[in-house]
Motif scaffolding. Structure first.
Motif, PDB file in Angstrom:
ATOM      1  N   CYS A   1      54.027 -28.164 -33.189  1.00  0.00           N
ATOM      2  CA  CYS A   1      54.434 -29.560 -32.965  1.00  0.00           C
ATOM      3  C   CYS A   1      55.800 -29.829 -33.600  1.00  0.00           C
ATOM      4  CB  CYS A   1      53.393 -30.529 -33.498  1.00  0.00           C
ATOM      5  SG  CYS A   1      51.763 -30.303 -32.768  1.00  0.00           S
ATOM      6  N   GLU A   2      56.754 -28.969 -33.269  1.00  0.00           N
ATOM      7  CA  GLU A   2      58.118 -29.119 -33.774  1.00  0.00           C
ATOM      8  C   GLU A   2      58.142 -29.176 -35.300  1.00  0.00           C
ATOM      9  OE1 GLU A   2      59.855 -32.439 -31.754  1.00  0.00           O
ATOM     10  OE2 GLU A   2      59.514 -31.577 -29.765  1.00  0.00           O
ATOM     11  N   ASP A   3      57.316 -28.364 -35.919  1.00  0.00           N
ATOM     12  CA  ASP A   3      57.225 -28.213 -37.362  1.00  0.00           C
ATOM     13  C   ASP A   3      56.616 -29.428 -38.063  1.00  0.00           C
ATOM     14  OD1 ASP A   3      57.491 -26.344 -39.401  1.00  0.00           O
ATOM     15  OD2 ASP A   3      59.409 -27.146 -40.080  1.00  0.00           O
ATOM     16  N   ASN A   4      55.806 -30.192 -37.328  1.00  0.00           N
ATOM     17  CA  ASN A   4      55.164 -31.371 -37.910  1.00  0.00           C
ATOM     18  C   ASN A   4      53.669 -31.193 -38.194  1.00  0.00           C
ATOM     19  OD1 ASN A   4      57.043 -33.995 -37.844  1.00  0.00           O
ATOM     20  ND2 ASN A   4      57.566 -32.706 -36.085  1.00  0.00           N
ATOM     21  N   SER A   5      53.050 -30.162 -37.638  1.00  0.00           N
ATOM     22  CA  SER A   5      51.596 -30.055 -37.705  1.00  0.00           C
ATOM     23  C   SER A   5      51.075 -29.968 -39.136  1.00  0.00           C
ATOM     24  CB  SER A   5      51.121 -28.845 -36.908  1.00  0.00           C
ATOM     25  OG  SER A   5      49.714 -28.739 -36.945  1.00  0.00           O
ATOM     26  N   GLU A   6      51.668 -29.122 -39.967  1.00  0.00           N
ATOM     27  CA  GLU A   6      51.196 -29.011 -41.348  1.00  0.00           C
ATOM     28  C   GLU A   6      51.350 -30.336 -42.086  1.00  0.00           C
ATOM     29  OE1 GLU A   6      51.594 -24.385 -42.748  1.00  0.00           O
ATOM     30  OE2 GLU A   6      53.365 -25.643 -42.975  1.00  0.00           O
ATOM     31  N   LEU A   7      52.421 -31.042 -41.825  1.00  0.00           N
ATOM     32  CA  LEU A   7      52.645 -32.335 -42.479  1.00  0.00           C
ATOM     33  C   LEU A   7      51.621 -33.367 -42.018  1.00  0.00           C
ATOM     34  CD1 LEU A   7      56.526 -32.313 -42.199  1.00  0.00           C
ATOM     35  CD2 LEU A   7      55.228 -32.244 -44.333  1.00  0.00           C
ATOM     36  N   ILE A   8      51.287 -33.344 -40.730  1.00  0.00           N
ATOM     37  CA  ILE A   8      50.260 -34.247 -40.209  1.00  0.00           C
ATOM     38  C   ILE A   8      48.914 -33.931 -40.850  1.00  0.00           C
ATOM     39  CG2 ILE A   8      48.923 -34.850 -38.149  1.00  0.00           C
ATOM     40  CD1 ILE A   8      51.568 -34.404 -36.547  1.00  0.00           C
ATOM     41  N   MET A   9      48.592 -32.645 -40.906  1.00  0.00           N
ATOM     42  CA  MET A   9      47.329 -32.244 -41.531  1.00  0.00           C
ATOM     43  C   MET A   9      47.280 -32.698 -42.989  1.00  0.00           C
ATOM     44  SD  MET A   9      45.260 -30.650 -39.453  1.00  0.00           S
ATOM     45  CE  MET A   9      45.122 -29.563 -38.034  1.00  0.00           C
ATOM     46  N   GLY A  10      48.348 -32.456 -43.715  1.00  0.00           N
ATOM     47  CA  GLY A  10      48.390 -32.882 -45.105  1.00  0.00           C
ATOM     48  C   GLY A  10      48.196 -34.374 -45.259  1.00  0.00           C
ATOM     49  N   HIS A  11      48.770 -35.140 -44.322  1.00  0.00           N
ATOM     50  CA  HIS A  11      48.622 -36.595 -44.344  1.00  0.00           C
ATOM     51  C   HIS A  11      47.156 -36.979 -44.134  1.00  0.00           C
ATOM     52  CE1 HIS A  11      50.112 -40.666 -44.162  1.00  0.00           C
ATOM     53  NE2 HIS A  11      49.589 -40.859 -42.963  1.00  0.00           N
TER      54      HIS A  11
ATOM     55  N   LYS B   1      52.581 -26.848 -50.272  1.00  0.00           N
ATOM     56  CA  LYS B   1      53.219 -28.095 -50.685  1.00  0.00           C
ATOM     57  C   LYS B   1      53.068 -29.168 -49.616  1.00  0.00           C
ATOM     58  CE  LYS B   1      57.686 -29.986 -52.194  1.00  0.00           C
ATOM     59  NZ  LYS B   1      59.112 -29.658 -52.475  1.00  0.00           N
ATOM     60  N   ARG B   2      53.307 -28.799 -48.369  1.00  0.00           N
ATOM     61  CA  ARG B   2      53.207 -29.763 -47.273  1.00  0.00           C
ATOM     62  C   ARG B   2      51.814 -30.355 -47.150  1.00  0.00           C
ATOM     63  NH1 ARG B   2      56.119 -26.745 -42.150  1.00  0.00           N
ATOM     64  NH2 ARG B   2      58.179 -27.708 -42.355  1.00  0.00           N
ATOM     65  N   MET B   3      50.802 -29.521 -47.355  1.00  0.00           N
ATOM     66  CA  MET B   3      49.433 -29.985 -47.172  1.00  0.00           C
ATOM     67  C   MET B   3      48.764 -30.404 -48.475  1.00  0.00           C
ATOM     68  SD  MET B   3      48.030 -27.486 -44.121  1.00  0.00           S
ATOM     69  CE  MET B   3      48.552 -25.911 -44.824  1.00  0.00           C
ATOM     70  N   ASN B   4      49.532 -30.338 -49.577  1.00  0.00           N
ATOM     71  CA  ASN B   4      49.030 -30.726 -50.897  1.00  0.00           C
ATOM     72  C   ASN B   4      47.746 -29.975 -51.238  1.00  0.00           C
ATOM     73  OD1 ASN B   4      49.146 -32.182 -53.336  1.00  0.00           O
ATOM     74  ND2 ASN B   4      47.795 -33.784 -52.547  1.00  0.00           N
ATOM     75  N   LEU B   5      47.806 -28.660 -51.054  1.00  0.00           N
ATOM     76  CA  LEU B   5      46.653 -27.809 -51.310  1.00  0.00           C
ATOM     77  C   LEU B   5      46.929 -26.860 -52.471  1.00  0.00           C
ATOM     78  CD1 LEU B   5      45.816 -26.711 -47.643  1.00  0.00           C
ATOM     79  CD2 LEU B   5      44.629 -28.475 -48.969  1.00  0.00           C
ATOM     80  N   GLU B   6      45.886 -26.504 -53.192  1.00  0.00           N
ATOM     81  CA  GLU B   6      46.015 -25.491 -54.237  1.00  0.00           C
ATOM     82  C   GLU B   6      45.890 -24.086 -53.649  1.00  0.00           C
ATOM     83  OE1 GLU B   6      43.164 -26.293 -57.250  1.00  0.00           O
ATOM     84  OE2 GLU B   6      44.155 -28.143 -57.929  1.00  0.00           O
ATOM     85  N   LYS B   7      45.178 -23.980 -52.525  1.00  0.00           N
ATOM     86  CA  LYS B   7      45.021 -22.689 -51.871  1.00  0.00           C
ATOM     87  C   LYS B   7      44.773 -22.897 -50.382  1.00  0.00           C
ATOM     88  CE  LYS B   7      40.016 -22.448 -52.674  1.00  0.00           C
ATOM     89  NZ  LYS B   7      38.911 -21.720 -53.328  1.00  0.00           N
TER      90      LYS B   7
END
Length: 364
Positions: free
Chosen positions: A57-67, A99-105
Motif C-alpha cells: 500500500c505504497e509503504d503505508n500498510s505497516e503504519l496502518i497496522m501499527g495504528h 518501530k512503525r508498528m510499536n512492537l517489541e517483536k
C-alpha cells in the motif's frame, strides 16, 4: 472463528488471516483511522493473524497496522517481511518495522519472496538474510523465522527439507494448486505452519465468477466463499490470507472461518478435472514485474492477457483500452531486457506475451 495449530509453534491461528496489501486510498492518501477500523473489526470477529510488509500500500500498510494495534488487546500475532539479502539492510528494515508498528517483536518474520533456488541460496550465505534473522531471534526481536516463496512444488520441498524454517507463506489457490501442492505437503510433513496468499487469484476468481462457478458447493453463497473454503479446508494450510479493504469484506470472509466445512474428496476431484494446464499461467497481479526501464506497465498488460487464456485476443485489447486506459501499442517499447521475467512470481513468459499483444493490435 475456527483455529489451527501453526506447525510446531504451539500457536492457535485463525483459519482466516488478514492480508494487509489491499487497503484503499481515500483521495490522495490513506485514512489511517478508517483503515484501522477494518483491522480492528477483523480482530473482533476472531482473526488473530495479521500479515503486512514494507512497501505494501505504497509503504503505508505497516503504519496502518501499527495504528490499529494501539486499540487492540493482546492475543494476536503479527507477520512482516524483508526481501533484503544483505544482513545489515535486513536488520535495519526489521528495526523500522518494529518501530512503525510499536512492537517489541515480530511473531512471524519472513525471508521474503524467494523466487528461485539461486535466490534462496543467496539468502542463506554467511552474514546474509537468514543468519541475521537468526541473531535477531536470539535477541528476542523475532519469534519465528519463516519464508515466503513463489517457487514450484519441487523447489519448495527442497527449501523445506534443507533449511530450519518454522513456517512458510505461499501463493496457493484454485487456479495453481497443482503447481505447488508437493511443496505444501512437504511443509506439512515436516511440521511447518503454512499461510496461503492470493486465495482469489489476485482478484481474477471473483472477476470471472461465472466462469469459475464450478468450484461452488452447496452452502457456498459465492465463488469467493468457495475459493476461500477450498484453501481453508486443506489440512496442510493453517491460515488463508484474505486481503480486506472494507468492513463488509471482513464480515463476509470471517463467516467462512466461523462455519468451515471441508470439501469432500469427490468435489475436489471434480474441480481438478475441470482445470487445465494453462490456468497455472494466469497473472495474479502481484506487481513484482513493475521494474521496466522503459516504464511499460507490465502487470496491467499481463492481467489483461489473462483474458486471452479465459476468453480471446479481442478481450485483451478491450481490457487494455476500457479498464486500464493504456494503449496496446505500448508493448512495442519493450527492449527484451528480461528484468520483468526475472521478477515474475509466476515465471510467466512476459516478453513473448507482450509481442503477441503487439501483433493483435495490428491484426484485429
Amino acid at each position: 472463528m475456527q483455529y489451527k495449530k501453526y506447525g510446531k509453534t504451539g500457536k492457535d491461528i485463525s483459519v482466516i488471516g488478514f492480508g494487509g496489501m489491499r487497503f484503499s486510498k481515500q483521495g490522495d492518501g490513506y485514512d489511517y483511522d478508517k483503515c484501522a477500523e477494518i483491522v480492528i473489526k477483523a480482530r473482533q470477529l476472531g482473526v488473530n493473524y495479521f500479515d503486512t510488509a514494507p512497501n505494501y500500500c505504497e509503504d503505508n500498510s505497516e503504519l496502518i497496522m501499527g495504528h490499529a494495534f494501539k486499540s487492540m488487546e493482546k492475543g494476536f500475532y503479527v507477520s512482516t517481511k524483508s526481501s533484503q539479502k544483505d544482513g545489515s539492510k535486513l536488520r535495519a528494515q526489521l528495526e523500522l518495522s518494529l518501530k512503525r508498528m510499536n512492537l517489541e517483536k515480530v511473531n512471524f518474520f519472513h525471508i521474503w519472496c524467494i523466487l528461485s533456488m539461486d535466490d534462496y541460496r543467496s539468502r542463506m550465505v554467511k552474514g546474509g538474510a537468514y543468519e541475521t534473522a537468526l541473531r535477531a531471534k536470539e535477541e528476542g526481536l523475532i519469534e519465528h523465522i519463516v519464508f515466503s516463496t513463489h517457487c514450484n512444488g519441487d523447489e519448495i520441498e527442497t527449501i523445506v527439507n534443507e533449511a530450519d524454517f518454522e513456517g512458510m507463506t505461499v501463493g496457493y489457490n484454485i487456479l495453481n494448486f497443482p503447481f505447488r501442492q508437493k511443496g505444501l505437503q512437504a511443509a506439512y510433513k515436516k511440521g511447518l505452519g503454512v499461510a496461503t496468499m492470493n486465495p482469489l487469484g489476485g482478484g481474477l476468481i471473483p472477476q470471472k465468477a461465472d466462469y469459475f462457478d464450478f468450484i461452488r458447493s452447496s452452502g457456498d453463497r459465492t465463488v469467493v466463499d468457495a475459493a476461500l473454503r477450498f484453501n481453508a479446508s486443506h489440512d496442510e494450510i493453517t491460515t488463508v490470507l484474505a486481503g480486506m479493504s472494507s468492513v463488509e469484506e471482513v464480515v463476509q470472509n470471517c463467516k467462512i472461518g466461523d462455519n468451515l466445512k471441508k470439501l469432500e474428496e469427490k468435489k475436489l476431484k471434480e474441480i481438478e478435472g475441470m482445470l487445465f494446464n494453462s490456468m497455472d499461467k494466469l497473472c495474479t497481479g502481484c506487481r513484482y514485474c513493475e521494474h521496466c526501464p522503459k516504464k511499460i506497465p507490465v502487470s496491467k498488460y499481463m492481467l489483461s492477457y489473462n483474458n486471452k487464456i479465459l476468453k480471446n485476443e479481442q478481450e485483451v485489447l478491450n481490457n487494455l483500452n476500457g479498464h486500464w486506459g493504456i494503449p496496446p501499442s505500448g508493448v512495442k517499447e519493450c527492449i527484451e531486457c528480461g528484468i520483468c521475467e526475472g521478477k515474475c512470481t509466476q515465471h510467466l513468459p512476459i516478453i513473448s506475451r507482450l509481442k503477441e499483444i503487439g501483433v493483435w493490435e495490428d491484426t484485429l
